[in-house]
Design an enzyme around this catalytic site. Structure first.
Site, PDB file in Angstrom:
ATOM      1  N   ASP A   6       0.308  -2.446  -0.506  1.00  0.00           N
ATOM      2  CA  ASP A   6      -0.904  -1.814   0.038  1.00  0.00           C
ATOM      3  C   ASP A   6      -0.856  -0.291  -0.004  1.00  0.00           C
ATOM      4  OD1 ASP A   6       1.126  -1.549   1.881  1.00  0.00           O
ATOM      5  OD2 ASP A   6      -0.085  -2.068   3.624  1.00  0.00           O
ATOM      6  N   ASP A  49       3.270   2.454   4.149  1.00  0.00           N
ATOM      7  CA  ASP A  49       2.425   3.621   4.430  1.00  0.00           C
ATOM      8  C   ASP A  49       2.801   4.306   5.740  1.00  0.00           C
ATOM      9  OD1 ASP A  49       1.493   1.453   5.827  1.00  0.00           O
ATOM     10  OD2 ASP A  49      -0.630   1.919   5.543  1.00  0.00           O
ATOM     11  N   THR A  96       7.532  -2.408   0.246  1.00  0.00           N
ATOM     12  CA  THR A  96       6.863  -3.310   1.195  1.00  0.00           C
ATOM     13  C   THR A  96       6.327  -4.496   0.406  1.00  0.00           C
ATOM     14  OG1 THR A  96       4.879  -3.622   2.555  1.00  0.00           O
ATOM     15  CG2 THR A  96       4.797  -1.798   1.022  1.00  0.00           C
ATOM     16  N   ARG A 152      11.182  -0.178  13.275  1.00  0.00           N
ATOM     17  CA  ARG A 152       9.890   0.471  13.528  1.00  0.00           C
ATOM     18  C   ARG A 152      10.170   1.373  14.726  1.00  0.00           C
ATOM     19  NH1 ARG A 152       6.451  -2.403  10.109  1.00  0.00           N
ATOM     20  NH2 ARG A 152       6.744  -4.647  10.053  1.00  0.00           N
ATOM     21  N   ARG A 203       9.458 -12.494   3.383  1.00  0.00           N
ATOM     22  CA  ARG A 203      10.154 -11.207   3.290  1.00  0.00           C
ATOM     23  C   ARG A 203      11.592 -11.347   2.785  1.00  0.00           C
ATOM     24  NH1 ARG A 203       8.015  -8.041   8.005  1.00  0.00           N
ATOM     25  NH2 ARG A 203      10.133  -7.708   8.699  1.00  0.00           N
ATOM     26  N   VAL A 245      22.263   5.878  -4.468  1.00  0.00           N
ATOM     27  CA  VAL A 245      23.673   6.253  -4.251  1.00  0.00           C
ATOM     28  C   VAL A 245      24.364   6.522  -5.592  1.00  0.00           C
ATOM     29  CG1 VAL A 245      25.905   5.392  -3.416  1.00  0.00           C
ATOM     30  CG2 VAL A 245      23.831   5.058  -2.034  1.00  0.00           C
ATOM     31  N   ARG A 246      24.167   5.611  -6.533  1.00  0.00           N
ATOM     32  CA  ARG A 246      24.902   5.750  -7.806  1.00  0.00           C
ATOM     33  C   ARG A 246      24.386   6.933  -8.630  1.00  0.00           C
ATOM     34  NH1 ARG A 246      27.155   0.017  -9.022  1.00  0.00           N
ATOM     35  NH2 ARG A 246      28.524  -0.092  -7.203  1.00  0.00           N
ATOM     36  N   ARG A 287       1.602 -28.454  -2.900  1.00  0.00           N
ATOM     37  CA  ARG A 287       0.759 -29.214  -3.832  1.00  0.00           C
ATOM     38  C   ARG A 287       1.343 -30.608  -4.081  1.00  0.00           C
ATOM     39  NH1 ARG A 287      -3.219 -28.195  -7.147  1.00  0.00           N
ATOM     40  NH2 ARG A 287      -3.191 -25.957  -6.853  1.00  0.00           N
ATOM     41  N   GLY A 340       8.831  -2.768   7.714  1.00  0.00           N
ATOM     42  CA  GLY A 340       9.238  -4.137   7.367  1.00  0.00           C
ATOM     43  C   GLY A 340      10.157  -4.099   6.158  1.00  0.00           C
ATOM     44  N   ARG A 395      -0.554  -7.824   5.852  1.00  0.00           N
ATOM     45  CA  ARG A 395      -1.164  -6.939   6.851  1.00  0.00           C
ATOM     46  C   ARG A 395      -2.649  -6.797   6.530  1.00  0.00           C
ATOM     47  NH1 ARG A 395       1.644  -1.538   9.324  1.00  0.00           N
ATOM     48  NH2 ARG A 395       3.559  -2.488   8.635  1.00  0.00           N
ATOM     49  N   ASP A 453       3.671  -5.909   0.976  1.00  0.00           N
ATOM     50  CA  ASP A 453       2.204  -5.945   1.069  1.00  0.00           C
ATOM     51  C   ASP A 453       1.468  -5.380  -0.156  1.00  0.00           C
ATOM     52  OD1 ASP A 453       2.681  -6.937   3.598  1.00  0.00           O
ATOM     53  OD2 ASP A 453       2.320  -5.037   4.620  1.00  0.00           O
ATOM     54  N   HIS A 500       7.720 -15.077   7.983  1.00  0.00           N
ATOM     55  CA  HIS A 500       8.729 -14.136   7.502  1.00  0.00           C
ATOM     56  C   HIS A 500       9.584 -14.636   6.341  1.00  0.00           C
ATOM     57  CE1 HIS A 500       7.525 -12.097  11.155  1.00  0.00           C
ATOM     58  NE2 HIS A 500       8.056 -11.020  10.631  1.00  0.00           N
TER      59      HIS A 500
END
Ligand code: ADP
Ligand code: F6P
Length: 319
Positions: free
Chosen positions: A129, A103, A125, A72, A252, A24-25, A154, A11, A171, A127, A249
């Site tokens: 995690d 992971d 990620t 993926r 993300r 890269v730099r 709210r 993801g 996840r 997450d 999403h």
């Protein structure tokens, strides 16, 4: 180390572009040729390499997503996919690889490292995690996005007598829910790391109502159950008008926060330095305010944990 490659996988996460820029730099600064691999491990198998120059990573530090795109890749899980990837890198004279991902991405990187290929991982990620680091790149941005969404919900919540359930990503991990729930002042936070009992959630809602609260916000991590299930249980058990928002999403996307850019810049540069210094099969991390690195095998042994005292504090502050 004369030629290295970098890819993003799994993801996407805000801040991946910052990492790509730093790799890269830093590489070019050290006289190393840097190649970008398009589409994660799929691109490694397909030989989708592009030579990166200083300008190729200009104007991306603030952009969400990943200019290298992500994927993926089922094929990379097979030995055939891994061997093809190794052959492609050998043909191009690549002698080191940096992968940015979660992971799953690190499991793939570990396979390359087992095959003797110098590989370094950077945790990217939303997450959060991954063991071996306190923070993953993208987590801070995602939490801020969710907090902004809770603040907006709210506003409307305070105009109606309702229960608002907000389902967030993560996840199997509850980090986004815990941080966003705490910072958004949620009445209840439901995370995989703590036992979930709908009666406790209802009790906290009713306690609030009995002292005059007109609305309640419940944040649920996707790793526990669907927000719609929680909404339905609340509605059925106590009959309060309930609305459910699944943030999905949008968590993300967005411009990375300064924190993610700081982590991304430092981790990206460190990954190049580690390759140059002969380190192999390690991931870069951030622990107690410092850059660290951990062998993939050791990071894989530990399970990511959450600070449950923060969860308890959040409950005690929302009475
Ligand atoms: P993330 O890196 O965000 O956890 P995934 O779990 O989708 O995302 O993993 C990203 C990719 O890593 C997978 O699509 C696959 O190509 C590769 N991967 C995951 N697990 C393995 C494995 N056990 N062996 C080899 N490659 C793997
Ligand atoms: O790992 C990041 C993540 O956004 C998780 O929070 C979520 O469960 C998953 O990816 C969604 O994956 P996809 O983008 O494949 O739907």
């Amino acid at each position: 180390m004369r030629r290295i490659a970098v890819l993003s996988s799994g993801g996407d996460a805000p801040g991946m572009n910052t990492v790509i820029r730093a790799v890269v730099r830093r590489g070019i600064f050290k006289g190393i040729d840097v190649f970008g691999v398009h589409n994660g491990y799929d691109g490694l198998i397909a030989g989708n390499f592009v030579r990166m120059d200083l300008g190729s990573v200009g104007d991306i530090i603030h952009r969400g997503g990943t200019i290298l795109r992500s994927a993926r890749s089922e094929r990379f899980k097979s030995e055939e996919g891994q061997e093809q990837s190794l052959a492609n890198m050998k043909n191009l004279g690549i002698d080191g690889l940096i992968v940015i991902g979660g992971d799953g991405t690190f499991k793939g990187a570990q396979k390359l490292a087992f095959n003797g290929f110098p590989t370094i991982g950077i945790p990217g990620t939303i997450d959060n995690d991954i063991s071996g680091t306190d923070y993953t790149i993208g987590f801070d941005t995602a939490v801020n996005t969710v907090v902004k969404a809770i603040d907006k919900i709210r506003d409307t919540a305070s105009s109606h007598d309702r229960i608002y359930v907000i389902e967030v990503m993560g996840r199997g991990a509850g980090d986004i829910a815990l941080w966003a729930g705490m910072c958004g002042g949620a009445e209840s936070i439901i995370i995989p790391e703590a036992n979930f009992n709908i009666d406790d959630v209802i009790k906290s809602i009713q306690q609030g109502h009995s002292r005059g609260k007109k609305h309640s916000i419940v944040v649920v991590a996707e790793g526990v159950c669907k927000g719609t299930d929680v909404g339905q249980m609340i509605q059925e058990k106590i009959g309060y008008d309930t609305r459910v928002t699944v943030l999905g999403h949008l968590q993300r996307g967005g411009s990375p926060t300064a924190y993610d850019r700081m982590l991304g810049s430092q981790m990206g540069a460190r990954a190049v330095d580690l390759l140059e210094n002969g380190e192999r099969g390690v991931m870069v991390g951030w622990k107690n305010g410092h850059l660290v690195h951990t062998a993939f095998v050791d990071a894989a042994k530990d399970k990511h944990t959450i600070d449950l005292s923060v969860y308890q504090l959040a409950s005690s502050l929302s009475i």
